[in-house]
Write a protein that holds these residues in place. Structure first.
Motif, PDB file in Angstrom:
ATOM      1  N   SER A  34      41.378  96.978 -62.935  1.00  0.00           N
ATOM      2  CA  SER A  34      41.389  98.247 -62.218  1.00  0.00           C
ATOM      3  C   SER A  34      40.740  98.115 -60.847  1.00  0.00           C
ATOM      4  CB  SER A  34      40.664  99.323 -63.025  1.00  0.00           C
ATOM      5  OG  SER A  34      39.315  98.968 -63.247  1.00  0.00           O
ATOM      6  N   ASN A  35      41.202  98.919 -59.928  1.00  0.00           N
ATOM      7  CA  ASN A  35      40.655  98.995 -58.572  1.00  0.00           C
ATOM      8  C   ASN A  35      40.787  97.672 -57.815  1.00  0.00           C
ATOM      9  OD1 ASN A  35      39.472 100.554 -56.508  1.00  0.00           O
ATOM     10  ND2 ASN A  35      37.442  99.732 -56.952  1.00  0.00           N
ATOM     11  N   SER A  36      41.875  96.943 -58.064  1.00  0.00           N
ATOM     12  CA  SER A  36      42.075  95.662 -57.377  1.00  0.00           C
ATOM     13  C   SER A  36      43.219  95.706 -56.363  1.00  0.00           C
ATOM     14  CB  SER A  36      42.341  94.551 -58.399  1.00  0.00           C
ATOM     15  OG  SER A  36      43.508  94.831 -59.163  1.00  0.00           O
ATOM     16  N   GLY A  37      43.792  96.874 -56.134  1.00  0.00           N
ATOM     17  CA  GLY A  37      44.873  96.978 -55.162  1.00  0.00           C
ATOM     18  C   GLY A  37      44.380  96.903 -53.730  1.00  0.00           C
ATOM     19  N   TYR A  38      45.301  96.674 -52.810  1.00  0.00           N
ATOM     20  CA  TYR A  38      44.910  96.529 -51.406  1.00  0.00           C
ATOM     21  C   TYR A  38      46.100  96.786 -50.487  1.00  0.00           C
ATOM     22  CZ  TYR A  38      47.186  91.952 -51.856  1.00  0.00           C
ATOM     23  OH  TYR A  38      48.089  90.952 -52.084  1.00  0.00           O
ATOM     24  N   THR A  39      45.765  97.059 -49.226  1.00  0.00           N
ATOM     25  CA  THR A  39      46.744  97.127 -48.142  1.00  0.00           C
ATOM     26  C   THR A  39      46.111  96.512 -46.899  1.00  0.00           C
ATOM     27  OG1 THR A  39      47.742  99.166 -48.981  1.00  0.00           O
ATOM     28  CG2 THR A  39      48.149  98.617 -46.680  1.00  0.00           C
ATOM     29  N   PHE A  40      46.773  95.502 -46.332  1.00  0.00           N
ATOM     30  CA  PHE A  40      46.345  94.881 -45.081  1.00  0.00           C
ATOM     31  C   PHE A  40      47.487  94.989 -44.078  1.00  0.00           C
ATOM     32  CE2 PHE A  40      43.259  93.100 -47.878  1.00  0.00           C
ATOM     33  CZ  PHE A  40      42.171  92.717 -47.103  1.00  0.00           C
ATOM     34  N   GLU A  41      47.174  95.397 -42.861  1.00  0.00           N
ATOM     35  CA  GLU A  41      48.192  95.514 -41.818  1.00  0.00           C
ATOM     36  C   GLU A  41      47.604  95.065 -40.487  1.00  0.00           C
ATOM     37  OE1 GLU A  41      51.739  98.587 -40.560  1.00  0.00           O
ATOM     38  OE2 GLU A  41      49.835  99.430 -41.255  1.00  0.00           O
ATOM     39  N   THR A  42      48.355  94.248 -39.763  1.00  0.00           N
ATOM     40  CA  THR A  42      47.945  93.807 -38.437  1.00  0.00           C
ATOM     41  C   THR A  42      49.098  94.011 -37.459  1.00  0.00           C
ATOM     42  OG1 THR A  42      48.659  91.517 -38.770  1.00  0.00           O
ATOM     43  CG2 THR A  42      46.399  92.054 -39.383  1.00  0.00           C
ATOM     44  N   VAL A  43      48.737  94.390 -36.248  1.00  0.00           N
ATOM     45  CA  VAL A  43      49.690  94.540 -35.149  1.00  0.00           C
ATOM     46  C   VAL A  43      49.086  93.855 -33.933  1.00  0.00           C
ATOM     47  CG1 VAL A  43      50.930  96.147 -33.664  1.00  0.00           C
ATOM     48  CG2 VAL A  43      50.531  96.738 -36.055  1.00  0.00           C
ATOM     49  N   SER A  44      49.875  93.067 -33.235  1.00  0.00           N
ATOM     50  CA  SER A  44      49.355  92.396 -32.047  1.00  0.00           C
ATOM     51  C   SER A  44      50.399  92.375 -30.940  1.00  0.00           C
ATOM     52  CB  SER A  44      48.920  90.961 -32.364  1.00  0.00           C
ATOM     53  OG  SER A  44      50.023  90.137 -32.658  1.00  0.00           O
ATOM     54  N   LEU A  45      49.907  92.410 -29.723  1.00  0.00           N
ATOM     55  CA  LEU A  45      50.715  92.268 -28.516  1.00  0.00           C
ATOM     56  C   LEU A  45      50.062  91.205 -27.655  1.00  0.00           C
ATOM     57  CD1 LEU A  45      51.323  96.039 -27.623  1.00  0.00           C
ATOM     58  CD2 LEU A  45      52.966  94.470 -28.676  1.00  0.00           C
ATOM     59  N   ALA A  46      50.890  90.358 -27.032  1.00  0.00           N
ATOM     60  CA  ALA A  46      50.342  89.267 -26.232  1.00  0.00           C
ATOM     61  C   ALA A  46      51.288  88.927 -25.089  1.00  0.00           C
ATOM     62  CB  ALA A  46      50.099  88.026 -27.092  1.00  0.00           C
ATOM     63  N   GLY A  47      50.724  88.324 -24.083  1.00  0.00           N
ATOM     64  CA  GLY A  47      51.510  87.852 -22.954  1.00  0.00           C
ATOM     65  C   GLY A  47      50.885  86.606 -22.360  1.00  0.00           C
ATOM     66  N   SER A  48      51.732  85.684 -21.884  1.00  0.00           N
ATOM     67  CA  SER A  48      51.259  84.431 -21.289  1.00  0.00           C
ATOM     68  C   SER A  48      52.078  84.101 -20.054  1.00  0.00           C
ATOM     69  CB  SER A  48      51.384  83.267 -22.282  1.00  0.00           C
ATOM     70  OG  SER A  48      50.607  83.477 -23.427  1.00  0.00           O
ATOM     71  N   VAL A  49      51.441  83.380 -19.162  1.00  0.00           N
ATOM     72  CA  VAL A  49      52.134  82.748 -18.044  1.00  0.00           C
ATOM     73  C   VAL A  49      52.160  81.254 -18.336  1.00  0.00           C
ATOM     74  CG1 VAL A  49      52.145  82.306 -15.576  1.00  0.00           C
ATOM     75  CG2 VAL A  49      51.386  84.536 -16.442  1.00  0.00           C
ATOM     76  N   VAL A  50      53.367  80.680 -18.383  1.00  0.00           N
ATOM     77  CA  VAL A  50      53.536  79.301 -18.816  1.00  0.00           C
ATOM     78  C   VAL A  50      54.212  78.499 -17.720  1.00  0.00           C
ATOM     79  CG1 VAL A  50      54.586  77.793 -20.549  1.00  0.00           C
ATOM     80  CG2 VAL A  50      53.740  80.059 -21.208  1.00  0.00           C
ATOM     81  N   GLY A  51      53.713  77.311 -17.466  1.00  0.00           N
ATOM     82  CA  GLY A  51      54.315  76.427 -16.480  1.00  0.00           C
ATOM     83  C   GLY A  51      54.042  74.986 -16.815  1.00  0.00           C
ATOM     84  N   ASP A  52      54.488  74.069 -15.934  1.00  0.00           N
ATOM     85  CA  ASP A  52      54.223  72.654 -16.155  1.00  0.00           C
ATOM     86  C   ASP A  52      52.728  72.362 -16.136  1.00  0.00           C
ATOM     87  OD1 ASP A  52      56.925  72.229 -16.295  1.00  0.00           O
ATOM     88  OD2 ASP A  52      57.121  71.688 -14.159  1.00  0.00           O
ATOM     89  N   TRP A  53      51.973  73.197 -15.429  1.00  0.00           N
ATOM     90  CA  TRP A  53      50.520  73.031 -15.323  1.00  0.00           C
ATOM     91  C   TRP A  53      49.782  73.444 -16.583  1.00  0.00           C
ATOM     92  CZ3 TRP A  53      48.800  77.874 -16.268  1.00  0.00           C
ATOM     93  CH2 TRP A  53      49.658  78.937 -15.958  1.00  0.00           C
TER      94      TRP A  53
END
Length: 704
Positions: free
Chosen positions: A250-269
């Motif tokens: 009993s009492n072993s239920g759960y809810t986990f939720e994650t939301v993420s937003l990300a941004g990158s600048v990518v180059g040869d460097w």
């Protein structure tokens, strides 16, 4: 540390990094040449001096089993604190809490999981690029907090490379029968020139999980019966036993939720990126009772409060169940800068997090844990194709942790850490040498006192390749660990550990002298690795009983004793041949650790001997796997714990990739096929909450 100050530090770090800008895109390699990114030198997994495991994304999905620790359970030397399916933190070589660092992309989770076994880890493994487990001296670059090892989740939430064709994505959906659980994940990554944007969502939830019998162990039920009724006939009170959890927890239920937003600048460097992740969780605490009646004090004192006691007092009035709500907002800034100079790579990461979790007794707020922290790490590496490579680095941590409420056993504390490390490696093909050195300072500022600690850790390794496919290594190390806020300032009832915990303002640093030997052999049809270790602790910090009682709980105080831990890990794999169109292979692993106090007695919650044997059959787009996990009994125990029986768990699954030109996989499997009752000796709840019973799993994943 004020919130304003921490945000100013974060902004200053962000400005500094953005002014530098940099990156190194990681590409997936075959498992036999995969790079360990958790080490500053990024050494190949088969070239690391010491014991290391790297679990790729596909293996993580196939082994997915709720939280991080449970997913890694089959790795040699790794187990879980297991406070139910929602809360479990990895234990490595018998050590946990602050002796094992659980990292997200090289930085701490900035949660409260080290403070108590019922506090969940905020790292999720669905969709992770890989998880790296470093044991013993291999984790020297992370300081005393990694005296037992490192578990690093590379979660890929910040893009480090341009996606092919300008867009890629990931989808996952799964279900489990034992808890009527469901798991979902979705990620999309899109490039606009050199700008890469990414959105990620994950959710997993479950109801109370099923078990093959009583939640309480037979030993605990017998002990409770003797304490309550002496040696009366057990059958006289069968109606009381029926009130205990049977068939489910009993009492072993759960809810986990994650939301993420990300941004990158990518180059040869290189790259520079920023991401924001929001984590929300609600879960029950099985076996977690708040019995305040005097009639329950004896049960509290022995840590024997049963689910029946948790729900009813002596008058038959129902008590409130205990649940926990967790929220964390985390901002990460990461980057890497590659340049044509002596120091040819600069890698950095910074994270800021606001973390709050609230324990509820029914609808009433019980205790609130509030934590704000910032952590940063900068590594500068040199490697130019010759025999020598090395790195230097700086790490900082500042966190403000406070608890308010009935179970606020820890006074408000500000922790500030600074660390400086250097590691160098000379590899002359036939043999080589590697060394590392790290200095740390810690300031603990509580209400009653302020303490400062300086620690120095170092390791020296020799390795050799005596023949083709062979690798041997030996490491000597000295590691110091400073006490934590809980070890110094705890003073109150901690129901999760069933103890009244008392900190020690006079604690010194903990020092471990250790030796570790590793041998690997990699051939076409057979490979193996074995590691033996021995560690002598001067001033091992632990919770020891005083013989007194407070608030109906046994009093445990933090003090220092000399201790010894030793053991081994071993694993092997072999290609067995073909039959019926299938390619057959086998994998096996085993591990053992022994923890002793030098003046006699055993360390608590040390895992027993365990092993895993698996048979794999592959045929084109079908992969079949059957495995058995065997865990011995544990009777080398302390005075305040009970033995744990041996058990064997059998699992089987099938992975089908129906389309040759599409990365889509269907998984069907069964865990604990024989519906065995199994209990982890490393769990505070081992006699109240067993592992789940038989469970059928179905899932589908797609990458595009």
């Amino acid at each position: 540390m004020s919130r304003t100050l921490s945000r100013h530090l974060m902004l200053a770090a962000s400005a500094t990094v953005l002014a530098s800008a940099g990156a190194h895109a990681q590409s997936e390699e075959p498992v036999d040449v995969i790079t360990v990114t958790s080490t500053p030198l990024e050494t190949r997994a088969d070239e690391v001096v010491g014991s290391v495991d790297v679990i790729g994304s596909e293996a993580l999905i196939r082994d997915l089993n709720g939280n991080l620790a449970d997913t890694l359970e089959s790795l040699p030397g790794v187990t879980s604190t297991y406070y139910g399916p929602a809360s479990g933190r990895p234990i490595v070589r018998g050590l946990g809490a602050d002796r094992v660092r659980v990292l997200i992309n090289g930085l701490g989770g900035l949660d409260a999981s080290t403070a108590s076994p019922d506090h969940a880890v905020t790292a999720e493994v669905i969709g992770a690029q890989q998880v790296e487990v470093l044991r013993g001296p291999a984790a020297i670059a992370y300081g005393g907090g990694a005296i037992g090892g490192v578990v690093n989740v590379i979660d890929a939430r910040i893009p480090t490379a341009l996606p092919e064709d300008g867009f890629d994505g990931f989808l996952y959906a799964g279900t489990t029968s034992v808890d009527e659980g469901s798991q979902f994940a979705a990620r999309g990554t899109a490039a606009i020139g050199q700008l890469v944007l990414q959105a990620d969502w994950q959710r997993r939830e479950a109801d109370d999980f099923e078990i093959p019998g009583f939640a309480e162990s037979e030993r605990l039920r017998e002990l409770e019966h003797e304490e309550e009724h002496g040696h009366e006939d057990e059958h006289e009170d069968e109606h009381e036993e029926e009130e205990l959890d049977f068939g489910s927890v009993s009492n072993s239920g759960y809810t986990f939720e994650t939301v993420s937003l990300a941004g990158s600048v990518v180059g040869d460097w290189g790259y520079v990126g920023i991401g924001v992740k929001e984590t929300d969780a609600d879960y029950g605490l099985p076996g977690h009772a708040h019995a305040h009646e005097e009639e329950h004090e004896e049960g509290h004192a022995h840590g024997l409060i049963s689910p029946a006691d948790a729900h009813e007092d002596e008058h038959g009035e129902e008590e409130e169940i205990v649940t926990l709500g967790l929220e964390q907002t985390r901002v990460d800034l990461r980057g890497e800068f590659n340049r044509d100079a002596f120091f040819n790579r600069i890698r950095w990461s910074f994270a800021h997090a606001d973390y709050v979790h609230t324990e509820f007794e029914g609808d009433e707020v019980g205790t609130i844990f509030d934590k704000e922290g910032i952590e940063g790490r900068v590594e500068v590496r040199h490697q130019h194709g010759g025999p020598r490579q090395g790195a230097i680095g700086l790490q900082l941590l500042a966190q403000d942790f406070a608890a308010v409420g009935a179970e606020a056993y820890l006074e408000p504390t500000v922790t500030q850490d600074w660390g400086l490390f250097v590691t160098e490696r000379w590899d002359f093909d036939a043999w080589g040498v590697e060394g590392g050195l790290r200095w740390d300072t810690r300031n603990l500022d509580g209400l009653r006192a302020e303490r400062d600690f300086d620690t120095l850790s170092g390791s020296l390794s020799l390795f050799a390749r005596p023949g083709e496919g062979w690798f041997t290594g030996f490491t000597l190390s000295r590691t110091e660990r400073a006490p934590t806020d809980a070890e110094v300032f705890a003073n109150g009832p901690h129901i999760a550990t069933r103890a009244f915990e008392v900190g020690n303002l006079d604690l010194g640093t903990e020092t471990a002298w250790s030796g570790e030997a590793t041998v690997r052999r990699d051939m076409d049809r057979f490979g193996f690795e074995a590691t033996g270790f021995y560690a002598a602790y001067d001033g091992f910090i632990g919770l020891f009983p005083t013989g007194e009682e407070e608030d109906g709980l046994d009093v445990f105080e933090y003090r220092q004793e000399d201790a010894t831990l030793y053991g081994f890990e071993a694993k092997a794999d072999a290609r067995l041949g073909e039959a019926g169109g299938f390619d057959f292979s086998a994998e096996a692993s085993a591990d053992y650790v022994r923890g002793e106090l030098d003046d006699g007695g055993n360390l608590p919650r040390i895992p027993p001997l365990s092993g895993t044997l698996a048979l794999i059959a592959d045929r084109g787009n079908v992969s079949l796997r059957a495995e058995g996990r065997f865990v011995a009994e544990q009777d080398e125990i302390t005075s305040f714990e009970m033995p744990t029986d041996s058990f064997a768990l059998f699992n089987a699954d099938a992975r089908i990739t129906p389309f040759a030109d599409k990365d889509i996989a269907i998984l069907v499997g069964v865990r604990n096929i024989t519906d065995e009752e199994a209990r982890l000796h490393t769990s505070f709840l081992k006699d109240q909450v067993p592992l789940p019973g038989r469970s059928v799993r179905a899932a589908i994943s797609a990458r595009f």
